[in-house]
Scaffold this active site. Structure first.
Site, mmCIF file in Angstrom:
data_model
loop_
_atom_site.group_PDB
_atom_site.id
_atom_site.type_symbol
_atom_site.label_atom_id
_atom_site.label_comp_id
_atom_site.label_asym_id
_atom_site.label_seq_id
_atom_site.Cartn_x
_atom_site.Cartn_y
_atom_site.Cartn_z
ATOM 1 N N HIS A 115 5.647 -4.862 -7.881
ATOM 2 C CA HIS A 115 4.790 -3.765 -8.353
ATOM 3 C C HIS A 115 4.597 -2.672 -7.311
ATOM 4 O O HIS A 115 4.299 -1.531 -7.652
ATOM 5 C CB HIS A 115 3.424 -4.310 -8.785
ATOM 6 N N HIS A 179 -7.544 -2.514 2.639
ATOM 7 C CA HIS A 179 -7.704 -3.569 1.644
ATOM 8 C C HIS A 179 -7.282 -4.908 2.248
ATOM 9 O O HIS A 179 -6.482 -4.967 3.172
ATOM 10 C CB HIS A 179 -6.951 -3.273 0.344
#
Length: 310
Positions: A115, A179
């Site tokens: 992805h 993140h």
């Protein structure tokens, strides 16, 4: 010929663990501005810098970066699967020239991508088969990682090679910013996990679903505040964006990998794709960041940003 850039965050949780509607509308607006920038620039080829999440690259062979002359998407988290539309001739030309410029670049004739590569192609171009692309993997997950300065040098070499093409080249970066999702780590991993990280046997559909469910639950826990993952760091994210906007990319040479993780989480190394892409753009001279969007989105476990430059 002119060169341009779009850099944007990605998350496997987009569409699966959504923030409130107002946040989604902000992101959609930023993406639409990027699409308008692309339509105006009208690229002939896209050079896409993106990471992998142990879906295509494993510790059996883990290069710091790799250029593809052919690429296949695996279709994780509901993303598209199948062949990426690779501009084979341009990929070969860029790869050969980057090697001539002194960068030890790995070449893949059939790169497996996830992805991290697919999302920007779907979001910006409506699919993985719409625009001639040169996919470039940048390791931002698997330790040990090389110095940040080497990523800048690599990006500059790619940009130098691209400037010699008689084409409008759009550099696209996918990843980051701060993140800290639940990505497995080889050091101290149980034997079965370590073997999977080294050899990379394709998981069964059931195993893949269990892994994706764990990430989805992690996103829910993160948004609820019940997690030990490193928090999103808007201050760090915006300082990073300031450096990218300034054009003074030599600053990154002093950044350490330990500093990345302490300030912005284990997967903040994905901003290496941004550094490579902006360095590629800078190889053609002074640039201007023409749009900038940033929003911390816990539901996506990401400091989420979209920028354009030319």
């Amino acid at each position: 010929m002119p060169v341009g850039l779009v850099a944007l965050s990605h998350s496997p949780l987009i569409g699966l663990n959504q923030p409130e509607d107002a946040v989604v509308r902000k992101v959609d607006g930023a993406v639409e501005r990027a699409r308008e920038f692309i339509a105006d620039f009208d690229p002939e080829v896209v050079v896409l810098f993106a990471p992998d999440h142990y879906n295509g690259f494993f510790y059996e062979k883990m290069p710091p970066f790799c250029l593809a002359t052919g690429a296949v998407a695996i279709g994780d988290f509901g993303s598209a699967s199948g062949d990426i539309k690779v501009d084979v001739d341009t990929a070969k030309t860029l790869g050969a020239r980057v090697l001539e410029l002194g960068i030890d670049l790995t070449i893949s004739a059939r790169m497996q991508v996830d992805h991290g590569f697919v999302q920007p192609l779907e979001v910006l171009f409506d699919g993985i088969d719409r625009v001639p692309t040169v996919p470039i993997f940048v390791n931002g997950v698997a330790a040990p990682l090389g110095p940040v300065s080497r990523i800048r040098q690599f990006g500059h070499a790619v940009g130098t090679a691209a400037a010699e093409l008689d084409k409008r080249v759009l550099f696209v970066a996918s990843g980051g910013l701060s993140h800290d999702p639940p990505v497995p780590v080889l050091e101290g991993a149980p034997p079965k996990v370590a073997e999977a990280l080294i050899v990379g046997h394709p998981p069964s559909p059931e195993q893949r679903k269990r892994g994706e469910d764990r990430v989805l639950q992690a996103g829910r826990d993160y948004a609820a505040g019940s997690t030990t993952m490193t928090p999103i760091n808007p201050s760090w994210d915006n300082e990073f964006l300031d450096v990218m906007a300034s054009g003074d990319l030599g600053v990154v040479d002093a950044w350490s990998n330990d500093w990345f993780e302490a300030e912005a989480g284990g997967s903040s190394h994905e901003v290496r794709t941004w550094i490579a892409a902006y360095a590629a753009l800078a190889a053609s001279g002074h640039y201007e960041m023409t749009s900038r969007f940033y929003e911390p989105i816990p539901e996506w476990i990401a400091g989420f940003a979209v920028t354009t430059a030319r």
